[in-house]
Motif scaffolding. Structure first.
Motif, short mmCIF file in Angstrom:
data_model
loop_
_atom_site.label_atom_id
_atom_site.label_comp_id
_atom_site.label_asym_id
_atom_site.label_seq_id
_atom_site.Cartn_x
_atom_site.Cartn_y
_atom_site.Cartn_z
N TYR A 99 1.14 -1.29 0.35
CA TYR A 99 0.17 0.10 0.31
C TYR A 99 0.73 1.00 0.13
O TYR A 99 1.39 1.93 1.32
CB TYR A 99 -0.84 0.58 1.31
CG TYR A 99 -2.05 1.33 1.12
CD1 TYR A 99 -2.88 1.50 0.92
CD2 TYR A 99 -1.78 2.16 1.77
CE1 TYR A 99 -4.08 2.09 0.29
CE2 TYR A 99 -2.48 3.47 2.27
CZ TYR A 99 -3.82 3.63 0.81
OH TYR A 99 -4.53 4.51 1.41
N GLU A 101 1.05 5.20 0.02
CA GLU A 101 0.21 6.29 0.60
C GLU A 101 -0.34 7.27 -1.01
O GLU A 101 0.56 7.71 -1.64
CB GLU A 101 0.36 7.08 1.90
CG GLU A 101 -1.02 8.05 2.01
CD GLU A 101 -0.37 8.43 3.96
OE1 GLU A 101 -0.83 9.58 3.80
OE2 GLU A 101 0.34 7.82 4.64
N GLY A 104 -2.88 3.65 -3.64
CA GLY A 104 -3.45 2.56 -2.51
C GLY A 104 -2.32 1.44 -3.40
O GLY A 104 -0.91 1.61 -3.40
N TYR A 105 -2.75 0.50 -3.86
CA TYR A 105 -1.60 -0.81 -3.53
C TYR A 105 -1.28 -1.23 -5.32
O TYR A 105 -1.78 -0.73 -6.40
CB TYR A 105 -2.59 -2.25 -3.49
CG TYR A 105 -3.27 -2.72 -2.31
CD1 TYR A 105 -2.48 -2.54 -0.77
CD2 TYR A 105 -4.23 -1.45 -1.95
CE1 TYR A 105 -2.61 -3.54 0.25
CE2 TYR A 105 -5.11 -1.92 0.02
CZ TYR A 105 -4.23 -2.45 0.78
OH TYR A 105 -4.07 -2.61 2.26
#
Length: 183
Positions: A99, A101, A104-105
């Motif tokens: 992840y 910030e 997302g992933y």
């Protein structure tokens, strides 16, 4: 190993990262070293951090890089860790997706991720730091931490992560591995 696109001074305390300082190679040059003939042939007059790892002798290049960083920042370092994009991709495949910030992933090609971040206004250093932080954050999970350590060892054996002096990797893994596994 090729060009040094980005460097960091990472400070550890008891195996934990306490600070990360981005080093942009830019015009950082060695105060006295003369570039090798291969670089002089293409017009390079100073031995720059960017070019420190072009020659076959990686250990010599790492020492040169350390000296360039120290001369230009005033900060002395104890260890050089060289991480190739192949190593980052292997780590992402092993512990990811991670992840990041604001993003997302993330999984997959680290170079594509870095380029995309730079298109979105991040500096190279910010982009690398965001991915590095995400990988380290994922390692808070004990299983992923063990996977991360295992992949670092594998990538080191394959030559995609080089630690100079090599004994520093063994010392770090011994200390942090046992310390974090028994908590």
């Amino acid at each position: 190993m090729g060009a040094v696109d980005m460097a960091f001074i990472i400070t550890l305390n008891n195996g934990n990262i306490t600070s990360i300082k981005s080093i942009y190679p830019g015009q950082m040059a060695h105060p006295t070293a003369v570039p090798p003939p291969s670089l002089r042939a293409i017009g390079v007059k100073k031995w720059y951090l960017h070019d420190a790892l072009w020659e076959k002798d990686t250990e010599k290049g790492a020492k040169l890089a350390q000296e360039i960083v120290e001369y230009n920042t005033g900060e002395k370092t104890d260890v050089v860790v060289i991480v190739t994009p192949e190593a980052v991709d292997a780590i992402l495949a092993r512990v990811g997706p991670v992840y990041v910030e604001g993003r997302g992933y993330v999984s997959g090609n680290s170079i594509d991720f870095l380029r995309e971040e730079q298109k979105n206004g991040y500096t190279r250093g910010e982009a690398v730091k965001s991915l590095m932080k995400a990988i380290l954050d994922s390692a808070r999970d004990r299983g992923k931490y063990v996977d991360l350590l295992d992949e670092v060892v594998k990538q080191n054996a394959q030559g995609n992560i080089i630690v100079i002096p090599q004994t520093a990797l063994v010392e770090f893994l011994t200390y942090t591995g046992f310390e974090k596994l028994i908590r």
